[in-house]
Write a protein that holds these residues in place. Sequence first.
Motif, PDB file in Angstrom:
ATOM      1  N   TYR A   1       0.832  -1.202   0.000  1.00 12.05           N
ATOM      2  CA  TYR A   1       0.000   0.000   0.000  1.00 12.05           C
ATOM      3  C   TYR A   1       0.862   1.246   0.000  1.00 12.05           C
ATOM      4  O   TYR A   1       1.760   1.402   0.831  1.00 12.05           O
ATOM      5  CB  TYR A   1      -0.913   0.016   1.224  1.00 12.05           C
ATOM      6  CG  TYR A   1      -1.862   1.190   1.261  1.00 12.05           C
ATOM      7  CD1 TYR A   1      -2.702   1.465   0.196  1.00 12.05           C
ATOM      8  CD2 TYR A   1      -1.905   2.034   2.371  1.00 12.05           C
ATOM      9  CE1 TYR A   1      -3.566   2.551   0.225  1.00 12.05           C
ATOM     10  CE2 TYR A   1      -2.773   3.119   2.417  1.00 12.05           C
ATOM     11  CZ  TYR A   1      -3.598   3.374   1.331  1.00 12.05           C
ATOM     12  OH  TYR A   1      -4.459   4.452   1.357  1.00 12.05           O
ATOM     13  N   GLU A   2       0.564   2.135  -0.949  1.00 15.99           N
ATOM     14  CA  GLU A   2       1.235   3.433  -1.025  1.00 15.99           C
ATOM     15  C   GLU A   2       0.207   4.488  -0.634  1.00 15.99           C
ATOM     16  O   GLU A   2      -0.713   4.792  -1.408  1.00 15.99           O
ATOM     17  CB  GLU A   2       1.762   3.642  -2.445  1.00 15.99           C
ATOM     18  CG  GLU A   2       2.756   4.795  -2.546  1.00 15.99           C
ATOM     19  CD  GLU A   2       2.039   6.124  -2.688  1.00 15.99           C
ATOM     20  OE1 GLU A   2       1.996   6.879  -1.685  1.00 15.99           O
ATOM     21  OE2 GLU A   2       1.529   6.397  -3.777  1.00 15.99           O
ATOM     22  N   PRO A   3       0.300   5.067   0.555  1.00 20.02           N
ATOM     23  CA  PRO A   3      -0.790   5.876   1.096  1.00 20.02           C
ATOM     24  C   PRO A   3      -0.955   7.257   0.489  1.00 20.02           C
ATOM     25  O   PRO A   3      -2.033   7.845   0.604  1.00 20.02           O
ATOM     26  CB  PRO A   3      -0.454   5.966   2.591  1.00 20.02           C
ATOM     27  CG  PRO A   3       1.004   5.724   2.676  1.00 20.02           C
ATOM     28  CD  PRO A   3       1.350   4.799   1.559  1.00 20.02           C
ATOM     29  N   ILE A   4       0.063   7.811  -0.152  1.00 22.72           N
ATOM     30  CA  ILE A   4      -0.081   9.161  -0.707  1.00 22.72           C
ATOM     31  C   ILE A   4      -1.065   9.156  -1.870  1.00 22.72           C
ATOM     32  O   ILE A   4      -1.992   9.968  -1.935  1.00 22.72           O
ATOM     33  CB  ILE A   4       1.287   9.727  -1.132  1.00 22.72           C
ATOM     34  CG1 ILE A   4       2.196   9.879   0.089  1.00 22.72           C
ATOM     35  CG2 ILE A   4       1.104  11.058  -1.854  1.00 22.72           C
ATOM     36  CD1 ILE A   4       3.594  10.344  -0.245  1.00 22.72           C
ATOM     37  N   SER A   5      -0.903   8.224  -2.793  1.00 26.21           N
ATOM     38  CA  SER A   5      -1.806   8.123  -3.944  1.00 26.21           C
ATOM     39  C   SER A   5      -2.975   7.185  -3.693  1.00 26.21           C
ATOM     40  O   SER A   5      -3.823   7.008  -4.574  1.00 26.21           O
ATOM     41  CB  SER A   5      -1.036   7.644  -5.174  1.00 26.21           C
ATOM     42  OG  SER A   5      -0.563   6.313  -4.976  1.00 26.21           O
ATOM     43  N   LYS A   6      -3.036   6.574  -2.500  1.00 29.42           N
ATOM     44  CA  LYS A   6      -4.083   5.599  -2.162  1.00 29.42           C
ATOM     45  C   LYS A   6      -4.097   4.462  -3.192  1.00 29.42           C
ATOM     46  O   LYS A   6      -5.127   4.108  -3.755  1.00 29.42           O
ATOM     47  CB  LYS A   6      -5.464   6.259  -2.085  1.00 29.42           C
ATOM     48  CG  LYS A   6      -5.534   7.521  -1.257  1.00 29.42           C
ATOM     49  CD  LYS A   6      -5.063   7.312   0.161  1.00 29.42           C
ATOM     50  CE  LYS A   6      -5.097   8.610   0.959  1.00 29.42           C
ATOM     51  NZ  LYS A   6      -4.314   8.548   2.192  1.00 29.42           N
TER      52      LYS A   6
END
Length: 312
Positions: free
Chosen positions: A81-86
């Motif tokens: 999971y990459e939280p900046i770009s969701k």
Amino acid sequence: MLSYNAELITPYAKDELLKELKSKVKFERKANIHGACVKLLTDNEEFKEEWEDNFKFMNEDIRPHAKIFAVEDGQELQVLYEPISKTCIIKNCDYYGWIKSIALATISDFFEEYHSEHRRYSTHGSAVDCGGHAMAIIGPPGTGKTTLTYGLLQYDNFNYISDDWFFTRLFNNAAVIYSSEKNSYIRDDLAQVWEGFSEEVSLVQLDNKGRGIADVSTLFGGRVRETSTLKTVVLLERNISKAPFRKLDPEEALDFMLENDFCNPHQLVRDERKLNLRKNFFHELFQAVDVYLLNTVETPRESLDRIKNLII
């Protein structure tokens, strides 16, 4: 039981992974989850079809607020999971239930980041309506949340809102909840507990986990609501050494949620800031509703009898 761990990755790592995965994607579908756009990109046709049956349609002109990649590369299960770009990348998953839960968790993370403006939060729990008032059922996995939800829905005065996740908006004088999915992802053993659903369950096409998407309008004869005012929360535990049923004050209810990790195994980001956001939400929510603790060590019918009149 849950058997994956979400690993947080950087935007750079995400970009490199998407270069590798681009050629694997065969299907793309967008879903409307409480007004937010979530895009599924997958090589699995069954996931694509279940996604279409499960969620409301989102116009293709709308840019996604979150993306879910679900692909196979022959290796072990991974959830990245990459939280900046969701953006969530799910590799080698054979269970649609995790795909849809991770999609809901991703958009929940999106709403949490805009909580001060929209004041909308997600809850891993079920909800039914009765006469314009809603009851939510929240508990750790295996405590009987789904069983009790469908037990209540045997009665004609109860309406379906959600059996897995719902969204909440806190107003100054009320807590209003909203459904998260168009249809329900049900278990094949539902009719073994509540025989009244046996005919409808027999029509559901099941996947390799014995679950499938059921049309809730057909299942409940049109008794479906998209929103309601939350009045009652029933928390679930299963402990033979404790009382079967009691009312909780807001502090006791919050302690229960903290002890049980908010009854949500699908939290993609777990840090002190997120903990405080979730803690503050539930503290405010529990001050606005009646909260009960139900110990589901009795039979499903006995447990159902303890809660079915709480909002009638």
